[in-house]
Design an enzyme around this catalytic site. Sequence first.
Site, PDB file in Angstrom:
ATOM      1  N   ARG A  36     -56.067  35.062   4.394  1.00 46.46           N
ATOM      2  CA  ARG A  36     -56.128  33.343   4.850  1.00 46.46           C
ATOM      3  C   ARG A  36     -54.948  32.671   4.766  1.00 46.46           C
ATOM      4  O   ARG A  36     -53.989  32.593   3.881  1.00 46.46           O
ATOM      5  CB  ARG A  36     -57.088  32.564   3.761  1.00 46.46           C
ATOM      6  CG  ARG A  36     -57.426  31.203   4.004  1.00 46.46           C
ATOM      7  CD  ARG A  36     -58.424  31.132   5.321  1.00 46.46           C
ATOM      8  NE  ARG A  36     -58.914  29.610   5.644  1.00 46.46           N
ATOM      9  CZ  ARG A  36     -58.562  29.002   6.595  1.00 46.46           C
ATOM     10  NH1 ARG A  36     -57.479  29.257   7.291  1.00 46.46           N
ATOM     11  NH2 ARG A  36     -59.083  27.725   6.577  1.00 46.46           N
ATOM     12  N   GLY A  37     -54.428  32.306   6.030  1.00 45.90           N
ATOM     13  CA  GLY A  37     -52.941  31.838   6.239  1.00 45.90           C
ATOM     14  C   GLY A  37     -52.626  30.793   5.321  1.00 45.90           C
ATOM     15  O   GLY A  37     -51.531  30.622   5.003  1.00 45.90           O
ATOM     16  N   ASP A  39     -53.592  30.174   2.421  1.00 48.85           N
ATOM     17  CA  ASP A  39     -53.122  30.559   1.041  1.00 48.85           C
ATOM     18  C   ASP A  39     -52.119  31.282   0.782  1.00 48.85           C
ATOM     19  O   ASP A  39     -51.159  31.234  -0.007  1.00 48.85           O
ATOM     20  CB  ASP A  39     -54.292  31.316   0.575  1.00 48.85           C
ATOM     21  CG  ASP A  39     -55.818  30.428   0.197  1.00 48.85           C
ATOM     22  OD1 ASP A  39     -55.466  29.138   0.228  1.00 48.85           O
ATOM     23  OD2 ASP A  39     -56.940  30.966   0.291  1.00 48.85           O
ATOM     24  N   THR A  40     -51.761  32.265   1.795  1.00 48.98           N
ATOM     25  CA  THR A  40     -50.715  33.414   1.355  1.00 48.98           C
ATOM     26  C   THR A  40     -49.957  33.771   2.663  1.00 48.98           C
ATOM     27  O   THR A  40     -49.044  34.741   2.381  1.00 48.98           O
ATOM     28  CB  THR A  40     -51.494  34.623   0.945  1.00 48.98           C
ATOM     29  OG1 THR A  40     -52.277  35.161   1.960  1.00 48.98           O
ATOM     30  CG2 THR A  40     -52.502  34.323  -0.229  1.00 48.98           C
ATOM     31  N   ARG A  41     -49.992  33.047   3.600  1.00 47.67           N
ATOM     32  CA  ARG A  41     -48.992  33.501   4.808  1.00 47.67           C
ATOM     33  C   ARG A  41     -47.621  33.373   4.324  1.00 47.67           C
ATOM     34  O   ARG A  41     -46.814  34.343   4.762  1.00 47.67           O
ATOM     35  CB  ARG A  41     -49.450  32.743   6.072  1.00 47.67           C
ATOM     36  CG  ARG A  41     -48.473  33.012   7.160  1.00 47.67           C
ATOM     37  CD  ARG A  41     -48.739  31.849   8.498  1.00 47.67           C
ATOM     38  NE  ARG A  41     -50.155  32.262   8.920  1.00 47.67           N
ATOM     39  CZ  ARG A  41     -50.479  33.062   9.947  1.00 47.67           C
ATOM     40  NH1 ARG A  41     -49.558  34.031  10.062  1.00 47.67           N
ATOM     41  NH2 ARG A  41     -51.643  33.192  10.113  1.00 47.67           N
ATOM     42  N   GLY A  69     -61.909  28.207  18.530  1.00 51.21           N
ATOM     43  CA  GLY A  69     -63.126  28.952  18.765  1.00 51.21           C
ATOM     44  C   GLY A  69     -63.994  29.363  17.476  1.00 51.21           C
ATOM     45  O   GLY A  69     -63.403  29.590  16.329  1.00 51.21           O
ATOM     46  N   GLU A 103     -63.961  39.214  10.409  1.00 50.55           N
ATOM     47  CA  GLU A 103     -62.853  40.313  10.457  1.00 50.55           C
ATOM     48  C   GLU A 103     -63.540  41.249   9.257  1.00 50.55           C
ATOM     49  O   GLU A 103     -63.539  42.347   9.323  1.00 50.55           O
ATOM     50  CB  GLU A 103     -61.411  39.884   9.913  1.00 50.55           C
ATOM     51  CG  GLU A 103     -60.590  39.199  11.088  1.00 50.55           C
ATOM     52  CD  GLU A 103     -59.353  38.766  10.584  1.00 50.55           C
ATOM     53  OE1 GLU A 103     -58.744  38.332  11.316  1.00 50.55           O
ATOM     54  OE2 GLU A 103     -58.950  39.014   9.156  1.00 50.55           O
TER      55      GLU A 103
END
Length: 952
Positions: A36-37, A39-41, A69, A103
């Site tokens: 999840r970007g 949170d941790t990207r 989308g 995913e």
Amino acid sequence: MVLLSELPEGSSSSSSTHGHNSSTQDHRYDVFLSFRGVDTRLSFTNYLYEALMDANLNTFLDDEEIETGEDLKPELESAIKASRASIIVLSKNYASSTWCLDELVLILEQRMTSNHIVIPIFYHVEPTHVRKQQSSFGDAMAKHKLKMDEETEENKRNQWGQKIERWNKALIEVANLKGNDINGRFETEFIEEIVKDIYRRLHVPLKSAQPLFIGMDYSINFITSWLKDGSSHTVDILTISGLGGIGKTSLAKHVYGLYCHEFNKSSYIEDITRRCDGKYNGLLDIQKQLCGDISKTSSIQVYDVSKYTSMIENVVARKRLFLVLDDINSIDQLDALLGSKGFHPGSKVIITTKDKCLTESCALFKTNIKPKHVEHFLEGLDETESRQLLCSHAFMCNHPKEGYEEVSDKLLEYCQGHPLALEVLGKVLHNRGVAYWEGCMKGLKKETNDRINNVLRMSFNSLPSKNDKDLFKHIACFFVGIDRDISETILEACDINTTSGITNLIDRCLLNIGWNNELKMHQLVQEMGRFEVHQESPDKPWKRSRLWCHKESFRVLKQKKGKGNLLGLALDMRMLEKEKLGASYELKTDALSNMDNLMLLQLNYVYMNGSYENFPEEIKWLCMNGFRLKSIPLDLPMQNLVALDMSYSNIESFSGCYSNPQRLEKRQKSDGSCLKEKRLLGSLKILILSFCKHLHSVGDFDQLPALERLILRNCIGLVDVCESIGQCVELILIDLRYCNKLERLPRNIGMLEKVKTMLLDGCNLGESRIKIMDSLEICTVNNIGINRAFLGSIPHDLKSFAMSLPRSLVRLSLENNNLSNESFPMDFSCLSMLKMLNLDGNPINSMPSCVRTLSRLEILSMDNCKKLKSVEYPPRTLKLLWLHHRYYPRSILEKIVFDPEMSPLKLAIDRFNAVRGPYEIEGVIKLQAMMTVEEKVLRSLGWTNVNFFNEK
């Protein structure tokens, strides 16, 4: 040695595809990262991605920050299917993303259908919350249900319901997988473990971001070749030995990761010695780990080493295994882990150890069918590799920063290619100024870094006896760089068993023997040995057993604090010339009077005042280089002396009491006889008077009945060696190199039956003034051993010289004696035992004919013979032929011819000889101008248009 080649190049995060071509053709990626970007990207996931890429793991990371989308992007779906593994970073807001959940579903489907590896990471979330959809996961799923309920179209609402059901099942499934929880862990260590795990499971060769394998390419290739040699008849064992911290464990671990999947079962057991020493049942725990790795776990509890060994023997006999046993230091460990009944054919075992003799001493090698054993000794890094490793840690690049070049070179010299030292010190000095580096170097001269020292001390602590530990300390403090034979003679006189002791030190990589038979020790190992002595009394050096620091030795002598605890002391005033000690450099001889147990004493270039009669009587080795007096003091106690070295001194003669009337008169008055005087040096075995330019004669050898080595190298004023040398019946070596004014050699030297080596290099035998006597016994160079040496007739042309040499001669050297071919006799067959002949630096134009008559010759050296044109038909027994041409710009050597039936040999020759002009090694190579080659020869070699040369 150790450590992987290149440093990681910086990688951008702006692309969706990164890395190398996958090692598996069916997959474009090794790893897919699901996260999840928000949170941790920019934190954990970014660090994890870079670590994976740096470890040569081709990793997919989606760079799109905003989801567009409702359905998963096609490229993400394709990337998951094209990956061998997925790492799922389950963070607080993971379930709030429908893309993340899609995913997750697809990843788990791949796990079921294509052996896709899945590694969940619980990033500050509880697995229970994921499984039961509680906390943030419950909130996220509730929002998805709310969105479903708000949907007005029934068709879309049903789709939402199906998705939520799949998501729920996926969250439960992933929570039930074996995952990694970061809570309470350092992220850097956590990421390193993940990378190792995925690397191990995928078997991808490491590129190594951290420079773990710089300089290790040869070793990796060697072990890879050994693993793939295809032998299946018996077990193969490879022993990797080397100094502590040299990279044995890193190498073995790396190779294990590459190839363990190619065997039925495999096991890597690390740090065995520490685990055994640190716990009462340590060996039992290691056996349990081994059994668990190679067989099904048993519910039966075993508490006996021998029973576990029996279980291991049963398993290894049935399965083709790959075992790595790291850091073995005892036979008991090997016997417990390998047993004695043998392995299944095709099995491979790698053992890392600091004691290379252990492997073939274990029970497995005492069976009828012995394993096939190979040894691989791991050495240190060369200068280029050392600089790369140091700079990678200190500067994060391959070269020193501007202004750090000089101090970096000093540190490289200190570490001497030791990888652990380079790594540890590089990290310590990272982002530090030049002044800090200089201060660190000064500190290292006083005390080695603890981490480095502790690793090296493990080898010292493993020595089996007090004798070996004392031997190690003696060598570390006083004997590094000194000839092995001389050192052994001295130390044996000090009640040290060197026969087994030196072997034990060599086996544990604490000592090695140099090209010239000198004792060699890595500088860090030497400092570790000296540290052991220093710890005996850190603040009061006079209470230690040995003093090697010149400043401390000087102060102890100046203050007369030395006592009976001292066994050895070294002081070289040249080392203190630039020091300001606030005191006179002159010392009193009575400073040594209380050192009753002193056996090893080195006082180089020391000016002493006073009587020598109170010198310690137990001294076995007295080294007084640069001694200022013209003769040895009359009152110096020498009755127990085994070795005397007075090189570079001012003495004019060494001729005992008879050469000094005053001394003779004094002795006769005291005891009425000189008989006692003759036994004054009754224990002396080694006499070294090299580079004494004022020395003109040496005599009264009847006082030296035990003498074994007489070394008078470069005594340019020496003209006479006394006839009494014939009474030195134990003599094995005579060194007269470059004593080019020597006018006579004693006739009765031929009576000596034990002389092995005689060195007459540079004595100008081709223009000899040495008078012909009855016979001569041997000449040799560079500490070369011979059975007997017999000195006598050295005529101008040496023609009768050969007949005077003993039949027992093994090595003969006539280096730099201006000898032409005419100087040699026709026949050397009387030297039937000769194995080495050195003719370096003589103006010969071909190999002398007499050389062909040497029926046992193994080594022939004709280096730097600038007139040498041909070497034809050397003896068939020859194993090594030296023809280097170091000091002259061009060799004229044209032809070498060997007997077709001679044994294989090594030819050491300059490469440029083979390209400079007409040149031939008959039967091997022939080079000449194309224009001079016959047409039929050219056509036989495949040339068709030979008219081309005629046109030219």
